[in-house]
Design a protein around this motif. Structure first.
Motif, mmCIF file in Angstrom:
data_model
loop_
_atom_site.group_PDB
_atom_site.id
_atom_site.type_symbol
_atom_site.label_atom_id
_atom_site.label_comp_id
_atom_site.label_asym_id
_atom_site.label_seq_id
_atom_site.Cartn_x
_atom_site.Cartn_y
_atom_site.Cartn_z
ATOM 1 N N THR A 9 -47.653 50.812 -13.321
ATOM 2 C CA THR A 9 -46.640 49.857 -13.943
ATOM 3 C C THR A 9 -45.127 49.954 -14.100
ATOM 4 O O THR A 9 -44.833 50.901 -14.888
ATOM 5 N N LEU A 10 -44.329 49.955 -13.064
ATOM 6 C CA LEU A 10 -42.775 50.283 -13.535
ATOM 7 C C LEU A 10 -41.459 48.510 -14.360
ATOM 8 O O LEU A 10 -42.631 47.390 -14.175
ATOM 9 N N LEU A 11 -41.522 48.846 -15.173
ATOM 10 C CA LEU A 11 -40.741 47.907 -15.677
ATOM 11 C C LEU A 11 -39.156 47.501 -15.539
ATOM 12 O O LEU A 11 -38.762 48.556 -15.666
ATOM 13 N N VAL A 12 -38.665 46.924 -14.478
ATOM 14 C CA VAL A 12 -37.211 46.465 -14.363
ATOM 15 C C VAL A 12 -36.727 46.232 -14.423
ATOM 16 O O VAL A 12 -36.602 44.893 -14.839
ATOM 17 N N GLN A 13 -34.887 46.821 -14.770
ATOM 18 C CA GLN A 13 -34.447 46.384 -15.941
ATOM 19 C C GLN A 13 -33.116 46.109 -14.821
ATOM 20 O O GLN A 13 -31.566 47.021 -14.740
ATOM 21 N N PRO A 14 -33.091 45.068 -14.824
ATOM 22 C CA PRO A 14 -31.483 45.004 -13.596
ATOM 23 C C PRO A 14 -30.738 45.076 -14.640
ATOM 24 O O PRO A 14 -29.773 45.181 -13.797
ATOM 25 N N HIS A 15 -29.796 44.398 -15.671
ATOM 26 C CA HIS A 15 -28.969 44.530 -16.444
ATOM 27 C C HIS A 15 -28.442 46.685 -17.127
ATOM 28 O O HIS A 15 -27.727 46.462 -16.957
ATOM 29 N N TRP A 16 -29.575 47.214 -16.710
ATOM 30 C CA TRP A 16 -29.377 48.829 -16.515
ATOM 31 C C TRP A 16 -28.446 49.329 -15.174
ATOM 32 O O TRP A 16 -27.594 49.863 -15.589
ATOM 33 N N ALA A 17 -28.773 48.854 -13.604
ATOM 34 C CA ALA A 17 -28.307 49.047 -12.862
ATOM 35 C C ALA A 17 -27.997 48.158 -12.118
ATOM 36 O O ALA A 17 -29.463 47.935 -11.282
ATOM 37 N N PRO A 18 -27.180 46.447 -11.687
ATOM 38 C CA PRO A 18 -27.503 45.543 -10.677
ATOM 39 C C PRO A 18 -28.026 45.717 -9.244
ATOM 40 O O PRO A 18 -28.413 45.283 -9.205
ATOM 41 N N ASP A 47 -27.479 62.093 -15.926
ATOM 42 C CA ASP A 47 -27.248 61.041 -15.675
ATOM 43 C C ASP A 47 -25.280 61.782 -15.511
ATOM 44 O O ASP A 47 -24.795 60.858 -15.519
ATOM 45 N N LYS A 48 -24.693 62.848 -15.782
ATOM 46 C CA LYS A 48 -23.359 63.552 -15.632
ATOM 47 C C LYS A 48 -23.355 63.863 -14.579
ATOM 48 O O LYS A 48 -21.878 64.000 -13.830
ATOM 49 N N ASP A 49 -24.071 63.683 -13.371
ATOM 50 C CA ASP A 49 -23.891 64.506 -12.009
ATOM 51 C C ASP A 49 -23.489 63.256 -10.786
ATOM 52 O O ASP A 49 -23.813 61.853 -11.543
ATOM 53 N N GLY A 50 -22.717 63.223 -9.993
ATOM 54 C CA GLY A 50 -21.704 62.309 -9.291
ATOM 55 C C GLY A 50 -20.659 62.036 -9.391
ATOM 56 O O GLY A 50 -20.409 61.932 -10.852
ATOM 57 N N ALA A 51 -20.429 60.944 -8.659
ATOM 58 C CA ALA A 51 -18.738 60.585 -8.384
ATOM 59 C C ALA A 51 -18.591 59.845 -9.339
ATOM 60 O O ALA A 51 -17.523 59.631 -10.076
ATOM 61 N N LEU A 52 -19.876 58.523 -10.285
ATOM 62 C CA LEU A 52 -19.551 57.273 -10.458
ATOM 63 C C LEU A 52 -20.306 57.941 -12.105
ATOM 64 O O LEU A 52 -20.774 57.739 -13.097
ATOM 65 N N GLY A 53 -20.103 59.466 -12.288
ATOM 66 C CA GLY A 53 -21.377 59.813 -13.626
ATOM 67 C C GLY A 53 -22.884 60.064 -13.635
ATOM 68 O O GLY A 53 -23.274 60.683 -14.329
ATOM 69 N N GLY A 54 -23.112 60.150 -12.170
ATOM 70 C CA GLY A 54 -24.858 60.291 -11.745
ATOM 71 C C GLY A 54 -25.414 59.255 -11.429
ATOM 72 O O GLY A 54 -25.120 58.316 -11.030
ATOM 73 N N PHE A 55 -27.119 59.524 -11.933
ATOM 74 C CA PHE A 55 -28.682 59.324 -11.090
ATOM 75 C C PHE A 55 -28.409 57.662 -12.243
ATOM 76 O O PHE A 55 -28.771 57.779 -13.776
ATOM 77 N N ALA A 56 -28.022 56.210 -12.259
ATOM 78 C CA ALA A 56 -28.234 55.370 -12.626
ATOM 79 C C ALA A 56 -29.786 54.708 -12.788
ATOM 80 O O ALA A 56 -30.065 54.424 -12.062
ATOM 81 N N PRO A 57 -30.937 55.196 -13.435
ATOM 82 C CA PRO A 57 -32.356 54.288 -14.473
ATOM 83 C C PRO A 57 -31.770 53.170 -13.675
ATOM 84 O O PRO A 57 -30.995 52.494 -14.577
ATOM 85 N N PHE A 58 -32.688 52.124 -13.187
ATOM 86 C CA PHE A 58 -33.225 50.990 -13.111
ATOM 87 C C PHE A 58 -34.248 50.782 -13.639
ATOM 88 O O PHE A 58 -34.404 48.855 -13.816
ATOM 89 N N ALA A 59 -35.336 50.972 -13.878
ATOM 90 C CA ALA A 59 -36.390 50.834 -14.054
ATOM 91 C C ALA A 59 -37.317 52.293 -14.901
ATOM 92 O O ALA A 59 -36.534 53.737 -15.337
#
Length: 269
Positions: A59-68, A155-167
């Motif tokens: 089961t995942l808890l999706v957190q829209p405020h982390w990565a809308p 967290d640091k890779d990528g143009a906007l700072g990395g891969f953003a967890p959402f859940a």
């Protein structure tokens, strides 16, 4: 050796082309307004063909405020049951378990152009958290990965700072740990599934060449009475952002028209 990846090509496959759309305005709004304030919600996946046999749930808890932006895309895909039948085609022990190609080439071809903007990274990629894979800036589509270890470098890779967890996984991490992983890294870096072949041939290719892969049998999610809202919001945002450049063209057009009228009046005065 192991990859630090899901950055870019390692996350999506060496040969994947990055398709881009105009969602950058929305990414800017996240920075200035603080993002979406939608409520969190749960989704449970039933997984078959686990290592050693049998099935299980997580089961995942999706957190829209982390990565809308990512959370809304995931909601849309869940509502459309896109992930049912999807194989965990890239499971690297201690690193990531990646899925999100539907197994139906027709579906995957429809989604390859529907990219979304990168979210700002607000929480770290620790064990159990889920992020979208990508092949470059603003290139996320349908593929996601569960972190099997604490992957702070992501967290640091990528143009906007990395891969953003959402859940994050809140139940059933033991199921995740039993996903079949013996095929290893995908082609061409390893001997595992080739993502380009999955896109072209779907589960027919995977069932023939990699029959032991674990896969999602079914899913269940909260707020099923709100199905369709995520798709509507995403489509409206896409249209609005594609029209956004017009706000700069309209003043220029108005000035040009004014000058043209003045010249016309002088000529025929």
């Amino acid at each position: 050796g192991g990859r630090r990846a899901p950055p870019a090509w390692a996350a999506m496959g060496d040969g994947r082309i990055s398709w881009r759309t105009a969602y950058s305005t929305e990414a800017h709004l996240q920075k200035t307004l603080g993002g979406d304030r939608s409520v969190s919600w749960h989704v449970t996946f039933q997984v078959a063909n686990l290592k050693g046999g049998g099935s299980g749930n997580f089961t995942l808890l999706v957190q829209p405020h982390w990565a809308p932006v990512g959370a809304r895309r995931f909601r849309r895909l869940v509502e459309e049951r896109f992930y049912e039948g999807s194989r965990f085609f890239r499971v690297l022990n201690g690193f990531v378990a990646q899925f999100g190609l539907s197994g139906d080439p027709r579906k995957d071809s429809l989604w390859q152009y529907k990219t979304i903007a990168d979210d700002i990274v607000k929480v770290t990629n620790k064990r159990g958290r889920v992020s979208f894979a990508a092949s470059g800036t603003d290139s996320r589509t349908t593929q996601v990965f569960v972190n099997l270890g604490d992957n702070r470098p992501l967290d640091k890779d990528g143009a906007l700072g990395g891969f953003a967890p959402f859940a994050e996984v809140i139940a059933g991490m033991d199921t995740i740990d039993r996903l079949y992983s013996d095929y290893g890294e995908g082609a061409p870096s390893g001997h595992g599934p080739d993502q380009r072949q999955i896109v072209e041939s779907g589960n027919r290719y995977l069932e023939a060449e990699f029959p032991k892969l674990s896969y999602i049998e079914a899913l269940d999610f909260e707020y099923s009475d709100q199905v369709g809202t995520a798709a509507q919001e995403e489509d409206l945002t896409g249209v609005a952002n594609r029209l956004a450049p017009l706000k700069w063209l309209l003043p220029v057009f108005a000035i040009a028209l004014f000058l043209l009228v003045r010249v016309f009046c002088k000529v025929y005065r």
